[in-house]
Design a protein around this motif. Structure first.
Motif, PDB file in Angstrom:
ATOM      1  N   ASN A 238       0.823  -1.196   0.000  1.00  0.00           N
ATOM      2  CA  ASN A 238       0.000   0.000   0.000  1.00  0.00           C
ATOM      3  C   ASN A 238       0.866   1.258   0.000  1.00  0.00           C
ATOM      4  OD1 ASN A 238      -2.952   0.352   0.069  1.00  0.00           O
ATOM      5  ND2 ASN A 238      -2.532   1.682   1.814  1.00  0.00           N
ATOM      6  N   GLY A 239       1.981   1.201   0.722  1.00  0.00           N
ATOM      7  CA  GLY A 239       2.873   2.351   0.803  1.00  0.00           C
ATOM      8  C   GLY A 239       3.687   2.584  -0.452  1.00  0.00           C
ATOM      9  N   ASN A 240       3.726   1.593  -1.338  1.00  0.00           N
ATOM     10  CA  ASN A 240       4.491   1.751  -2.579  1.00  0.00           C
ATOM     11  C   ASN A 240       3.821   2.677  -3.583  1.00  0.00           C
ATOM     12  OD1 ASN A 240       6.408  -0.094  -1.709  1.00  0.00           O
ATOM     13  ND2 ASN A 240       5.581  -1.806  -2.880  1.00  0.00           N
ATOM     14  N   ILE A 241       2.495   2.787  -3.495  1.00  0.00           N
ATOM     15  CA  ILE A 241       1.722   3.421  -4.569  1.00  0.00           C
ATOM     16  C   ILE A 241       1.781   4.942  -4.474  1.00  0.00           C
ATOM     17  CG2 ILE A 241      -0.555   3.593  -5.645  1.00  0.00           C
ATOM     18  CD1 ILE A 241      -1.201   0.889  -4.266  1.00  0.00           C
ATOM     19  N   ASN A 242       2.102   5.584  -5.588  1.00  0.00           N
ATOM     20  CA  ASN A 242       2.005   7.039  -5.705  1.00  0.00           C
ATOM     21  C   ASN A 242       0.684   7.381  -6.376  1.00  0.00           C
ATOM     22  OD1 ASN A 242       4.616   7.642  -4.674  1.00  0.00           O
ATOM     23  ND2 ASN A 242       5.492   7.003  -6.625  1.00  0.00           N
ATOM     24  N   SER A 243       0.149   8.564  -6.083  1.00  0.00           N
ATOM     25  CA  SER A 243      -1.106   8.959  -6.710  1.00  0.00           C
ATOM     26  C   SER A 243      -1.132  10.456  -6.969  1.00  0.00           C
ATOM     27  CB  SER A 243      -2.304   8.563  -5.830  1.00  0.00           C
ATOM     28  OG  SER A 243      -2.320   9.320  -4.633  1.00  0.00           O
ATOM     29  N   VAL A 244      -2.018  10.854  -7.868  1.00  0.00           N
ATOM     30  CA  VAL A 244      -2.252  12.269  -8.161  1.00  0.00           C
ATOM     31  C   VAL A 244      -3.758  12.497  -8.137  1.00  0.00           C
ATOM     32  CG1 VAL A 244      -0.161  12.682  -9.496  1.00  0.00           C
ATOM     33  CG2 VAL A 244      -2.158  11.757 -10.648  1.00  0.00           C
ATOM     34  N   ASP A 245      -4.162  13.661  -7.635  1.00  0.00           N
ATOM     35  CA  ASP A 245      -5.588  13.976  -7.535  1.00  0.00           C
ATOM     36  C   ASP A 245      -6.034  14.672  -8.822  1.00  0.00           C
ATOM     37  OD1 ASP A 245      -8.159  14.639  -6.870  1.00  0.00           O
ATOM     38  OD2 ASP A 245      -7.672  15.263  -4.826  1.00  0.00           O
ATOM     39  N   ILE A 246      -6.376  13.871  -9.809  1.00  0.00           N
ATOM     40  CA  ILE A 246      -6.784  14.397 -11.103  1.00  0.00           C
ATOM     41  C   ILE A 246      -8.081  15.193 -10.985  1.00  0.00           C
ATOM     42  CG2 ILE A 246      -7.506  13.779 -13.441  1.00  0.00           C
ATOM     43  CD1 ILE A 246      -4.570  13.279 -12.979  1.00  0.00           C
ATOM     44  N   ASN A 247      -9.026  14.697 -10.227  1.00  0.00           N
ATOM     45  CA  ASN A 247     -10.330  15.341 -10.124  1.00  0.00           C
ATOM     46  C   ASN A 247     -10.209  16.752  -9.568  1.00  0.00           C
ATOM     47  OD1 ASN A 247     -11.728  13.100 -11.120  1.00  0.00           O
ATOM     48  ND2 ASN A 247     -11.907  12.183  -9.092  1.00  0.00           N
ATOM     49  N   GLN A 248      -9.398  16.934  -8.551  1.00  0.00           N
ATOM     50  CA  GLN A 248      -9.234  18.259  -7.969  1.00  0.00           C
ATOM     51  C   GLN A 248      -8.545  19.208  -8.950  1.00  0.00           C
ATOM     52  OE1 GLN A 248      -7.136  18.349  -4.237  1.00  0.00           O
ATOM     53  NE2 GLN A 248      -7.141  20.584  -4.104  1.00  0.00           N
TER      54      GLN A 248
ATOM     55  N   THR B 261       3.471  -2.317  -7.737  1.00  0.00           N
ATOM     56  CA  THR B 261       3.028  -1.137  -7.001  1.00  0.00           C
ATOM     57  C   THR B 261       4.112  -0.075  -6.932  1.00  0.00           C
ATOM     58  OG1 THR B 261       3.564  -2.341  -4.955  1.00  0.00           O
ATOM     59  CG2 THR B 261       1.247  -2.286  -5.635  1.00  0.00           C
ATOM     60  N   ASN B 262       5.379  -0.479  -6.934  1.00  0.00           N
ATOM     61  CA  ASN B 262       6.462   0.503  -6.973  1.00  0.00           C
ATOM     62  C   ASN B 262       6.523   1.242  -8.296  1.00  0.00           C
ATOM     63  OD1 ASN B 262       8.229   0.886  -4.631  1.00  0.00           O
ATOM     64  ND2 ASN B 262       8.504  -1.337  -4.708  1.00  0.00           N
ATOM     65  N   ALA B 263       6.071   0.580  -9.357  1.00  0.00           N
ATOM     66  CA  ALA B 263       6.131   1.185 -10.699  1.00  0.00           C
ATOM     67  C   ALA B 263       4.953   2.101 -10.979  1.00  0.00           C
ATOM     68  CB  ALA B 263       6.183   0.082 -11.755  1.00  0.00           C
ATOM     69  N   LEU B 264       3.912   2.033 -10.147  1.00  0.00           N
ATOM     70  CA  LEU B 264       2.637   2.677 -10.469  1.00  0.00           C
ATOM     71  C   LEU B 264       2.468   4.069  -9.887  1.00  0.00           C
ATOM     72  CD1 LEU B 264      -0.297   0.149 -10.065  1.00  0.00           C
ATOM     73  CD2 LEU B 264       0.396   1.367 -12.121  1.00  0.00           C
ATOM     74  N   THR B 265       1.847   4.932 -10.673  1.00  0.00           N
ATOM     75  CA  THR B 265       1.193   6.142 -10.178  1.00  0.00           C
ATOM     76  C   THR B 265      -0.249   6.063 -10.651  1.00  0.00           C
ATOM     77  OG1 THR B 265       3.211   7.469 -10.315  1.00  0.00           O
ATOM     78  CG2 THR B 265       1.131   8.658 -10.233  1.00  0.00           C
ATOM     79  N   THR B 266      -1.189   6.335  -9.759  1.00  0.00           N
ATOM     80  CA  THR B 266      -2.612   6.219 -10.091  1.00  0.00           C
ATOM     81  C   THR B 266      -3.339   7.517  -9.790  1.00  0.00           C
ATOM     82  OG1 THR B 266      -3.466   5.550  -7.924  1.00  0.00           O
ATOM     83  CG2 THR B 266      -2.453   3.821  -9.284  1.00  0.00           C
ATOM     84  N   ASP B 267      -4.589   7.600 -10.212  1.00  0.00           N
ATOM     85  CA  ASP B 267      -5.433   8.685  -9.731  1.00  0.00           C
ATOM     86  C   ASP B 267      -5.803   8.391  -8.282  1.00  0.00           C
ATOM     87  OD1 ASP B 267      -8.448   7.579  -9.651  1.00  0.00           O
ATOM     88  OD2 ASP B 267      -7.434   6.728 -11.403  1.00  0.00           O
ATOM     89  N   SER B 268      -6.307   9.387  -7.598  1.00  0.00           N
ATOM     90  CA  SER B 268      -6.555   9.243  -6.157  1.00  0.00           C
ATOM     91  C   SER B 268      -7.654   8.241  -5.843  1.00  0.00           C
ATOM     92  CB  SER B 268      -6.901  10.610  -5.544  1.00  0.00           C
ATOM     93  OG  SER B 268      -7.985  11.211  -6.223  1.00  0.00           O
ATOM     94  N   ASP B 269      -8.468   7.869  -6.814  1.00  0.00           N
ATOM     95  CA  ASP B 269      -9.503   6.863  -6.569  1.00  0.00           C
ATOM     96  C   ASP B 269      -8.947   5.442  -6.558  1.00  0.00           C
ATOM     97  OD1 ASP B 269     -11.507   8.767  -6.383  1.00  0.00           O
ATOM     98  OD2 ASP B 269     -12.023   8.653  -8.520  1.00  0.00           O
ATOM     99  N   LEU B 270      -7.709   5.270  -7.035  1.00  0.00           N
ATOM    100  CA  LEU B 270      -7.092   3.933  -7.086  1.00  0.00           C
ATOM    101  C   LEU B 270      -5.820   3.870  -6.254  1.00  0.00           C
ATOM    102  CD1 LEU B 270      -7.382   3.064 -10.911  1.00  0.00           C
ATOM    103  CD2 LEU B 270      -8.826   2.211  -9.046  1.00  0.00           C
ATOM    104  N   ASP B 271      -5.683   4.758  -5.268  1.00  0.00           N
ATOM    105  CA  ASP B 271      -4.390   4.891  -4.588  1.00  0.00           C
ATOM    106  C   ASP B 271      -4.224   3.999  -3.365  1.00  0.00           C
ATOM    107  OD1 ASP B 271      -6.077   6.157  -2.835  1.00  0.00           O
ATOM    108  OD2 ASP B 271      -4.938   8.030  -2.734  1.00  0.00           O
ATOM    109  N   SER B 272      -4.927   2.880  -3.344  1.00  0.00           N
ATOM    110  CA  SER B 272      -4.732   1.904  -2.277  1.00  0.00           C
ATOM    111  C   SER B 272      -4.791   0.508  -2.878  1.00  0.00           C
ATOM    112  CB  SER B 272      -5.805   2.046  -1.191  1.00  0.00           C
ATOM    113  OG  SER B 272      -7.065   1.618  -1.671  1.00  0.00           O
TER     114      SER B 272
END
Length: 378
Positions: A64-74, A291-302
Motif C-alpha cells: 500500500n505504501g508503494n503506490i504514488n497517486s495524483v488527484d486528477i479530479n481536484q 506497485t512501486n512502478a505505479l502512479t494512479t489517480d486518487s480513486d485507485l491509490d490503495s
C-alpha cells in the motif's frame, strides 16, 4: 442493422490498414522509452488475495505504501466531459520517463530530470468487463493543447500545433488527462502511469515474455538485436522491443506502437500461463514491483482499490482485447509528425462513448507503421 447482425462490443480484428508510406529523407529523432501498465492491476490483485489469506497484513501495508497517486479530479475541476452512465469505463494509461534515478541509466536522450510521457493508451472497458478496446495515441501527433492546471495549482497556457506528448511534459498527469479529454470528448474515469525502470523490473519478475519475430530486428538506438524466430525476452530486451523504431517498418512512431500492442498481447498470455498462486513469494515480488512502478489517480491509490478494480478485469484476455492506433495521417509539412484524421477519429470516440464496436471504416486508409505482423505472441 438487424438484431442478428449487431456486433459485440470490441474493435475489428484489423489493427489499422496498409496505407502506403515512404520513409522520409534524413534521420528521425531518437526514440523515447515505451512502457505498458494495465496488467499491473491484475498482478497486484492476485498477490494481495494470496497474502491476505496468509494473514500477512504487514505485507499489505508495504504494498500500500508503494503506490504514488495524483488527484486528477481536484486539478481538473468540473470543466470536463460528462461521465457516461452505461456501465463502461475509460482509463488513460501512460508510460513515463523522468530521466532521473534508476531511469537515468536506461533511457538515453537528455538527462535533465524532466518528465516525459511517450506512451499513451485510452483503454475502454465495455459493460460486463468481458471485452476491452485499446486506442494508442501517437506521441508525435500534432494537436491543440488546452489550457490546464497541474496538481501544484500552476496554470499552463494553451498551445496550438504542438506534439501530443508535450502535455505531460508541460503540466504532468493532470494536463495529459485534460488534453486526452479535449481530444476525444470522453471523460477518463481513471489514470494509470508506469515508469521506465518499473516496466523492466516487472518483465523480469514475471520470468520474461515469449514473442516470435518474423524478421531480424536490429536497432542500435534501443540496443536491440533479435534474429527472426521465437525468443523469451528479459526486461532489458522487452524494453528495447517496445522502444525500437528504426529497426522495423517505416521507422515511424506508428510502427513502434504496433510492436507495443503485439508485446502487450504476449504479456497477457504470459500472465495467464504462469502459476502465480502456486508461489506466494513470486506473487509478492511481482506485486511489490508492480506497485512501486505505479502512479494512479486518487480513486485507485490503495491496494484495496486496485484489487477491486483488477477483479473486474479478470475476464479480459488477449483474444478479447482489441487494439488500434488513433486514426492519423502523416503531416505533409513534416513526415516525422502525424495529424488527426478527424472524421475517422470521431467514429472511434463516438463508438466508445456509446459502448459500441469501433467500425472498420474508422481505420481504413489511415497511416500505418508497416510493422503490424513483425511480432506476435510466442
Amino acid at each position: 442493422m438487424t438484431a442478428e447482425s449487431t456486433p459485440e462490443p470490441g474493435i475489428p480484428d484489423e489493427d489499422g490498414t496498409n496505407g502506403p508510406r515512404h520513409r522520409a529523407k534524413g534521420r528521425r529523432r531518437k526514440p523515447r522509452a515505451k512502457r505498458k501498465g494495465l496488467l499491473v492491476m491484475a498482478w497486484t490483485a492476485a498477490g494481495i488475495v494470496v497474502l491476505g489469506g496468509t494473514g500477512a497484513g504487514y505485507l499489505y501495508f508495504k504494498l500500500n505504501g508503494n503506490i504514488n497517486s495524483v488527484d486528477i479530479n481536484q486539478a481538473l475541476g468540473t470543466e470536463r466531459p460528462d461521465k457516461v452512465d452505461n456501465g463502461s469505463e475509460n482509463i488513460l494509461v501512460l508510460g513515463s520517463d523522468t530521466r532521473s534515478g534508476s531511469n537515468r541509466k536506461l533511457g538515453g536522450g537528455t538527462d535533465d530530470g524532466s518528465a516525459r510521457s511517450d506512451t499513451a493508451m485510452v483503454v475502454h472497458l465495455y459493460e460486463g468487463r468481458k471485452k476491452a478496446s485499446v486506442v494508442s495515441i501517437p506521441r508525435d501527433t500534432l494537436i491543440d493543447r488546452p489550457e490546464c492546471t497541474d496538481t501544484d495549482g500552476k496554470t499552463h497556457a494553451a498551445a496550438s500545433g504542438v506534439m501530443f506528448n508535450s502535455a505531460y511534459t508541460t503540466g504532468g498527469a493532470a494536463c495529459a488527462v485534460k488534453t486526452v479529454e479535449s481530444l476525444t470528448g470522453i471523460r477518463m474515469d481513471h489514470y494509470l502511469e508506469v515508469d521506465f525502470s518499473g516496466f523492466q523490473k516487472l518483465v523480469d519478475e514475471l520470468g520474461g515474455v515469449e514473442v516470435t519475430t518474423t524478421e531480424d530486428i536490429s536497432d542500435p538506438d534501443s540496443h536491440l538485436n533479435l534474429k527472426a524466430g521465437t525468443h523469451r525476452l528479459n526486461g532489458e530486451q522487452a524494453l528495447g522491443l517496445v522502444r525500437t523504431r528504426h529497426g522495423v517498418g517505416d521507422g515511424s512512431d506508428l510502427g513502434r506502437i504496433q510492436l507495443q500492442q503485439a508485446f502487450m498481447k504476449a504479456l497477457i498470455n504470459q500472465v495467464k500461463d504462469v502459476d502465480l498462486f502456486g508461489n506466494p513469494k513470486k506473487l509478492f515480488d511481482l506485486a511489490d514491483a508492480a506497485t512501486n512502478a505505479l502512479t494512479t489517480d486518487s480513486d485507485l491509490d490503495s491496494v484495496q482499490s486496485l484489487m477491486s478494480f483488477a477483479n473486474g478485469l479478470k475476464g479480459i484476455d488477449a483474444k478479447n482485447m482489441k487494439m488500434i492506433t488513433m486514426p492519423v495521417r502523416y503531416d505533409p509539412a513534416n513526415p516525422n509528425r502525424v495529424i488527426v484524421a478527424e472524421q475517422q477519429a470521431e467514429q472511434v470516440w463516438t463508438a466508445l462513448k456509446n459502448d459500441e464496436a469501433i467500425p472498420k471504416s474508422a481505420t481504413k486508409g489511415t497511416a500505418t507503421g508497416e510493422a503490424k505482423d513483425v511480432v506476435s505472441a510466442g
